[in-house]
Enzyme design. Structure first.
Site, PDB file in Angstrom:
ATOM      1  N   HIS A 100       0.835  -1.206   0.000  1.00 34.36           N
ATOM      2  CA  HIS A 100       0.000   0.000   0.000  1.00 34.36           C
ATOM      3  C   HIS A 100       0.867   1.253   0.000  1.00 34.36           C
ATOM      4  O   HIS A 100       1.878   1.322   0.705  1.00 34.36           O
ATOM      5  CB  HIS A 100      -0.893   0.034   1.236  1.00 34.36           C
ATOM      6  CG  HIS A 100      -2.038  -0.915   1.205  1.00 34.36           C
ATOM      7  ND1 HIS A 100      -1.884  -2.265   1.415  1.00 34.36           N
ATOM      8  CD2 HIS A 100      -3.367  -0.712   0.987  1.00 34.36           C
ATOM      9  CE1 HIS A 100      -3.087  -2.858   1.339  1.00 34.36           C
ATOM     10  NE2 HIS A 100      -3.991  -1.938   1.083  1.00 34.36           N
ATOM     11  N   ASN A 148       8.074  -4.397   3.509  1.00 37.04           N
ATOM     12  CA  ASN A 148       6.660  -4.086   3.707  1.00 37.04           C
ATOM     13  C   ASN A 148       6.197  -4.415   5.121  1.00 37.04           C
ATOM     14  O   ASN A 148       5.439  -3.656   5.731  1.00 37.04           O
ATOM     15  CB  ASN A 148       5.828  -4.865   2.683  1.00 37.04           C
ATOM     16  CG  ASN A 148       4.348  -4.544   2.744  1.00 37.04           C
ATOM     17  OD1 ASN A 148       3.947  -3.432   3.049  1.00 37.04           O
ATOM     18  ND2 ASN A 148       3.526  -5.542   2.455  1.00 37.04           N
TER      19      ASN A 148
END
Length: 314
Positions: free
Chosen positions: A159, A190
């Site tokens: 994201h 991440n």
């Protein structure tokens, strides 16, 4: 600052090379008495060729006539706040329930995403288990990424605007799962250092009136064996989704009582980062990101405040 420049994760990509020569050659056509018959032959051949090219229907896309902006959740924010400090660039702007983005059709990911965080946006009953990654139907099929592109790639769908930043609305959270808000990200990054940086952004809502976050990918050059600088990056899947070499995050921190703005800017490599490396090691001058990305932050911010403190080291 020296820690950043000497960092093995950052030093490989910080030097910027500008300029590539582009050559083109033009061929002259000889004129003779048979020119007109040759032209007719060429026209016939071209028509025959075009008749064999399949016509691909274009998806119907409705263009937004105005930007919808973050509504602030249940408490404590101002309408239109996402746009308060302007946009770093003006190409392919898209508005979502929870953020505003500029999409790059060449890389199949965003150039940047801007969101506003407040205590109100971070609380609510929204749950990511009800959200699914989905294609961006507003992007032409030639220029969008798909879930299939990421399948088996070894990269996470990372994201840019974090889902946990938008618990105030299920729709707002769902919008963070649109693939134009996603970029190929090293799983270790991440789930470790990048996640820690996202948590830091959320924690700052306790200290500042408003927290504006701009996030995006970088494709930085590095020196190779011949001593020259090259920009090289992997692409994923049938749609050639670009894998960034680095990611940036710019925090615009608004102090209460009109006390000005604090600016923090981070660059992290799209590689595993050791757990013991502090996030402060990745603080860089904002000019580093502006030069590398082609974006501009400071001019817009200075239009809105007379006091700007840029934090580039701790």
């Amino acid at each position: 600052m020296l820690r950043v420049l000497r960092s093995p994760w950052f030093a490989a990509g910080v030097s910027l090379a500008i300029g590539t020569g582009v050559g083109a050659s033009l061929h002259s056509l000889q004129k003779d008495t048979t020119a007109s018959s040759t032209d007719r032959l060429l026209d016939h051949d071209l028509h025959s060729l075009l008749s064999r090219v399949p016509v691909i229907p274009l998806p119907s896309v409705e263009a937004a006539t105005e930007l919808t902006v973050y509504r602030g959740g249940p408490v404590g924010s101002k309408p239109g706040a996402v746009m308060k400090y302007g946009f770093p660039s003006l190409a392919n702007i898209k508005s979502r329930e929870s953020y505003i983005t500029s999409y790059d059709p060449r890389t199949r990911t965003a150039s940047w995403v801007i969101e506003q965080l407040t205590p109100g946006s971070l609380t609510g009953t929204s749950d990511r288990k009800y959200s699914d990654f989905k294609e961006d139907d507003s992007v032409h099929v030639y220029h969008r990424s798909t879930n299939q592109d990421y399948k088996g790639s070894g990269f996470d769908r990372g994201h840019l605007a974090a889902a946990a930043n938008h618990k105030w609305s299920q729709k707002a959270m769902d919008d963070t799962f649109i693939l134009s808000n996603v970029s190929p990200q090293c799983p270790h990054l991440n789930r470790k250092a990048w996640n820690n940086l996202e948590q830091l952004c959320r924690s700052l809502t306790k200290q500042y009136l408003n927290v504006y976050v701009c996030t995006g990918p970088l494709y930085l050059p590095r020196a190779e064996a011949d001593g020259k600088l090259y920009v090289r990056y992997q692409v994923l899947g049938r749609n050639h989704v670009a894998v960034p070499t680095h990611f940036f995050k710019v925090l615009i921190l608004e102090r209460a009582g009109g006390q000005g703005v604090e600016l923090r800017s981070y660059v992290l490599p799209n590689n595993p980062v050791e757990d013991n490396v502090p996030l402060e090691s990745f603080l860089v001058p904002i000019e580093t990101i502006e030069r590398a990305s082609g974006l501009l932050f400071v001019p817009n911010i200075m239009k809105m405040t007379g006091s700007l403190q840029a934090i580039s080291d701790r």
